[in-house]
Design a protein around this motif. Structure first.
Motif, short mmCIF file in Angstrom:
data_model
loop_
_atom_site.label_atom_id
_atom_site.label_comp_id
_atom_site.label_asym_id
_atom_site.label_seq_id
_atom_site.Cartn_x
_atom_site.Cartn_y
_atom_site.Cartn_z
N VAL A 288 -17.93 -46.69 -10.59
CA VAL A 288 -16.79 -45.94 -11.09
C VAL A 288 -15.71 -45.87 -10.02
CG1 VAL A 288 -16.02 -43.71 -11.96
CG2 VAL A 288 -18.29 -44.58 -12.59
N ALA A 289 -14.52 -46.29 -10.40
CA ALA A 289 -13.43 -46.28 -9.43
C ALA A 289 -13.00 -44.85 -9.14
CB ALA A 289 -12.24 -47.08 -9.98
N GLU A 290 -12.52 -44.66 -7.94
CA GLU A 290 -12.06 -43.35 -7.56
C GLU A 290 -10.70 -43.06 -8.18
OE1 GLU A 290 -12.07 -42.94 -3.39
OE2 GLU A 290 -14.21 -43.35 -3.15
N ASP A 291 -10.38 -41.76 -8.24
CA ASP A 291 -9.07 -41.30 -8.69
C ASP A 291 -8.73 -41.82 -10.09
OD1 ASP A 291 -6.79 -39.82 -8.49
OD2 ASP A 291 -5.63 -41.47 -7.60
N MET A 292 -9.72 -41.77 -10.99
CA MET A 292 -9.50 -42.19 -12.37
C MET A 292 -9.09 -41.02 -13.25
SD MET A 292 -9.85 -45.37 -12.89
CE MET A 292 -10.14 -45.35 -14.66
N ARG B 8 -18.29 -42.18 -18.21
CA ARG B 8 -17.59 -43.38 -17.75
C ARG B 8 -18.60 -44.28 -17.04
NH1 ARG B 8 -13.33 -41.30 -14.74
NH2 ARG B 8 -11.92 -41.36 -16.52
N LEU B 9 -19.02 -45.33 -17.75
CA LEU B 9 -20.01 -46.25 -17.20
C LEU B 9 -19.42 -47.12 -16.10
CD1 LEU B 9 -21.61 -47.31 -20.58
CD2 LEU B 9 -22.78 -46.06 -18.78
N MET C 62 -15.15 -48.88 -19.00
CA MET C 62 -16.02 -48.63 -20.14
C MET C 62 -16.45 -47.17 -20.21
SD MET C 62 -19.65 -50.36 -21.23
CE MET C 62 -18.86 -51.82 -21.89
N THR C 63 -16.34 -46.61 -21.42
CA THR C 63 -16.74 -45.23 -21.67
C THR C 63 -17.76 -45.21 -22.80
OG1 THR C 63 -14.55 -44.44 -21.04
CG2 THR C 63 -15.94 -42.93 -22.29
N MET C 64 -18.83 -44.45 -22.60
CA MET C 64 -19.85 -44.27 -23.63
C MET C 64 -19.75 -42.85 -24.17
SD MET C 64 -24.01 -44.61 -23.36
CE MET C 64 -24.14 -43.20 -22.25
N THR C 65 -19.87 -42.71 -25.49
CA THR C 65 -19.81 -41.40 -26.14
C THR C 65 -21.04 -41.20 -27.00
OG1 THR C 65 -17.39 -41.49 -26.21
CG2 THR C 65 -18.46 -39.89 -27.64
N MET C 66 -21.63 -40.01 -26.90
CA MET C 66 -22.76 -39.64 -27.74
C MET C 66 -22.52 -38.27 -28.34
SD MET C 66 -25.95 -40.93 -25.37
CE MET C 66 -27.15 -40.48 -26.64
N ASN D 290 -16.29 -47.54 -25.69
CA ASN D 290 -14.90 -47.98 -25.65
C ASN D 290 -14.71 -48.76 -24.36
OD1 ASN D 290 -11.93 -47.31 -26.85
ND2 ASN D 290 -11.88 -47.45 -24.61
N TYR D 291 -14.19 -49.99 -24.48
CA TYR D 291 -13.96 -50.83 -23.30
C TYR D 291 -12.49 -51.19 -23.23
CZ TYR D 291 -14.24 -54.58 -19.90
OH TYR D 291 -14.04 -55.35 -18.78
N ASP D 292 -11.85 -50.86 -22.11
CA ASP D 292 -10.43 -51.14 -21.91
C ASP D 292 -10.27 -52.49 -21.22
OD1 ASP D 292 -9.68 -48.66 -22.96
OD2 ASP D 292 -9.91 -47.67 -21.01
N PHE D 293 -9.82 -53.49 -21.98
CA PHE D 293 -9.53 -54.78 -21.37
C PHE D 293 -8.33 -54.69 -20.43
CE2 PHE D 293 -11.73 -56.07 -25.30
CZ PHE D 293 -12.70 -56.90 -24.76
#
Length: 735
Positions: free
Chosen positions: A24-28, A405-406, A410-414, A450-453
């Protein structure tokens, strides 16, 4: 677990493993949960794994729509089945189009956190008080519980300091339509509020189709601190609506489209509505938020039903005002909701509770003495109470969401929700039996990614579920005495739907910004409840009426939405839906031929069909909405709209097909200011619907052999004809 679900989840996990940049990148920024059933103040689509659409209140106002159908047409996958005026049902992705107008819609409709509906399955919406409309497609019971089989429509009404000042608006149009509105508001550093009164009325295109709705509504919002507020909202309404203009058969539709010689099953509705809620919101910190909502929605409706067909002497009755039943229905929905959110750099969560206490009182009295059939033994006397009962519905639910935030992109939601639904029924008739009760425990879920290209393109995918609990009428029909000879079936299971969805959405930096969204979906619905005797069965046919879990359905399709910036010289909206809706299990359908009112041997008979594999009725394969706008000079906008759909079947046996059509509308808006410091804002508008005056059907339904000639064909369809070309014009002053 269902094998298809396993495959979907496995594919999603495999894709996650293959993607790089797992750290996970910092400062997101904080990972926030935007889902809510209380207050639609969270409108971001970023990271959302489901297909959602948002329409602003400004767009609603500029459309000058008569009903919400004209707004929802702009959203792919959404249809609204219109009878007349604002009498309509909302459908999403073809779910709940297979039977009567009086069923629940299969869509959760929530206004300011209050789940609202009429007993008939229709919805009451004040078109003059909409701040925003948010539509969530796919199974949505993970948030909203019962009846969210195919999604939810979330409406937030107007509020806040921006309503300080005043507004006066008036309009008129075809068939005696009129609308008037006045609003006054104020705002200080600590409190803001407004009061609004409005009226809509029309003589109507349809015979005995008069309509009138008076609203008094407002908000009072107190700012308790820099991070918290308390909002009290209310709305009271008195509405009257008469016949919906239904005709029987294509011949009457051609020669008597306004239904002068027809009688609807129900008419002369007098409706008193009251909606009250109190919402507390507190941004406790940068990373947490708390919202609480307490509400009550009341609906007191009186109406006539069941046209009298035989007098006390057995003579045929044709009087358009001769109705058998006077219905007095009182519905009260009360509830408490609480949602608590938390956020961190990579994890967002929500925990919530939803408690409901609903009651439905129903009393039916015979209005006029008559016979139910030509038989002298079928007479009933005016003043006789044939129904007097109360249903209580209590729901206790907990629900929540985790968003993780994987990777950087990419984000996973449940999501998960658990509902305990308890139904109790009491009859107050002298011969009533003991209290009847039933409860259901139902779990619902959504899982997605959700994956942000890039900053402008995202891939999303999810699996979600919806459910509907059986009603008291379906469970205990015979025991409760609600539907005459219908046998009880307390062993009914909840109806279930599972939605699979994958889509792409993004933005192109052309013509001021172009937003687009394309999604493919599949909804598998099972155990839906129908009466095994088909339409209007008669005991003489030898078929026992009973509600059973007899149906299955699969709806597949593709949705495309394209929107450009409305502030440009030229802009457009496109909404396209490709839908393939089929019955997967429906092997025992019984069509009644002959006179269903006569108990005589041979007066009627049943023809059995196997509808498995047939197309769901009133679900056109193609639907297109296109709006094109031009702004030739400052303040002026001209909009042309096309609403087109392909042919559809009017019946479940797929015998009677209704041709497709394309309708065209025009809307012109001109805004300007006058007075000191341009303190008065003026808005002039004109709207023309069905510009080409096309003759089409708003809806067509095939039930049974309605004229009793032992032949079922197009002359037996129940049809509402579109009123054709009509005009509206008005003026608004805001100061």
């Amino acid at each position: 677990m269902n094998p298809k679900i396993k495959t979907h989840v496995a594919a999603s996990l495999f894709a996650m493993l293959l993607l790089p940049n797992m750290a996970v990148a910092e400062d997101m920024g904080l990972m926030r949960v935007d889902s809510t059933t209380i207050d639609d103040r969270f409108e971001s689509k970023r990271g959302e794994p489901s297909n959602i659409s948002v329409i602003s209140g400004n767009k609603v106002e500029k459309a000058h729509a008569e009903n919400i159908k004209q707004i929802l047409d702009a959203i792919p996958g959404v249809t609204a089945e219109l009878q007349s005026q604002d009498s309509l049902k909302i459908h999403i992705r073809g779910v709940e189009n297979q039977r009567f107008m009086g069923e629940k819609p299969g869509v959760a409709v929530v206004i300011d956190g209050v789940p609202v509906f009429e007993r008939t399955g229709r919805v009451n919406i004040n078109m003059d008080d909409i701040e925003s409309i948010k539509v969530v497609k796919g199974g949505a019971s993970y948030l909203f519980g019962d009846d969210a089989l195919a999604g939810a429509v979330i409406i937030t009404t107007k509020r806040g300091a921006k309503l300080a000042g005043g507004q006066i608006s008036a309009e008129g149009g075809s068939f005696g339509s009129k609308r008037g509105l006045a609003r006054a508001g104020f705002a200080t550093d600590k409190v803001s509020g407004h009061l609004q009164v409005s009226r809509r009325e029309a003589d109507s295109y349809y015979f005995q189709g008069q309509y009138k709705a008076d609203y008094l509504n407002g908000k009072l919002q107190g700012y308790l601190s820099d991070s918290s507020d308390l909002t009290f909202g209310w709305e009271v309404a008195k509405r009257f609506k008469d016949s919906h203009g239904t005709v029987t058969g294509v011949t009457q539709a051609a020669v008597d489209p306004t239904s002068v010689n027809g009688r609807d099953f129900a008419r002369h509705y007098n409706v008193d509505l009251g909606k009250f809620y109190l919402t507390y919101a507190n941004d406790i910190s940068e990373t947490s938020n708390l919202m609480l909502n307490i509400y009550q929605f009341g609906d007191h409706t009186k109406f006539w039903s069941s046209p009298i067909r035989y007098s006390t002497t057995g003579a045929v009755v044709t009087d358009v005002n001769a109705y058998a039943n006077g219905n007095d229905y009182k519905q009260v929905q009360r509830g408490i909701k609480g949602e608590w959110r938390g956020s961190s750099e990579s994890l967002g969560w929500m925990g919530a509770v939803d408690l409901r206490d609903n009651s439905y009182k129903n009393k039916v009295t015979i209005l006029q003495s008559h016979r139910a059939s030509p038989s002298p033994f079928s007479g009933v006397t005016a003043g006789t109470v044939i129904t007097d009962d109360k249903t209580k519905e209590r729901m206790y639910a907990g629900y929540g969401e985790l968003k993780y935030r994987l990777t950087k992109d990419m984000t996973m939601t449940m999501n998960g929700r658990y509902d305990h639904v308890k139904l109790t029924y009491d009859s107050y008739l002298p011969a009533a039996g003991p209290q009847l009760a039933k409860h259901f425990n139902v779990g619902s879920y959504r899982g997605g990614i959700n994956y942000d290209f890039s900053d402008s393109v995202s891939l999303y995918s999810n699996v979600s579920t919806g459910f509907r609990a059986p009603t008291v009428q379906q469970l205990f029909a015979g025991s409760a005495g609600l539907t005459g000879n219908v046998a009880a079936n307390p062993n009914l299971k909840t109806e279930r739907a599972i939605n699979y969805e994958v889509g792409l959405r993004g933005r192109l930096d052309i013509v001021g910004g172009l937003e687009w969204d394309v999604a493919a979906f599949q909804i598998d619905r099972k155990d839906f409840i129908l009466n095994v005797a088909g339409q209007y069965a008669n005991p003489a046919t030898g078929v026992t009426d009973q509600y059973q879990n007899i149906g299955g359905m699969r709806n597949r399709g593709v949705e495309l939405a394209v929107k450009s910036d409305q502030q440009q010289l030229f802009s457009m909206d496109l909404a396209y839906t490709l839908l393939d809706a089929k019955f997967t299990r429906y092997d025992n359908y019984n069509l009644l031929l002959g006179n269903r009112f006569s108990p005589a041997p041979g007066a009627s008979r049943i023809v059995t069909y196997n509808n498995s594999g047939k197309t769901v009725p009133r679900a056109p394969k193609h639907k297109v909405f296109l709006a094109a706008r031009v702004k030739p000079f400052a303040g002026f906008t001209l909009t042309g709209e096309m609403n087109a759909q392909s042919s559809y079947f009017a019946d479940e046996i797929n015998q009677e097909k209704i041709g497709g059509h394309a309708l065209f509308d025009l809307v012109a808006n001109y805004d300007f200011t006058t007075g000191a410091n341009n303190g008065v804002k003026w808005a002039l508008f004109g709207r023309m619907d069905n510009v080409l005056d096309r003759t089409v059907y708003n809806t067509a339904r095939g039930y049974y052999d309605s004229n009793g000639d032992f032949t079922y064909n197009a002359e037996d369809l129940s049809i509402v004809v579109n009123p054709g070309r009509r005009y509206t014009a008005g003026i608004t002053a805001t100061f």
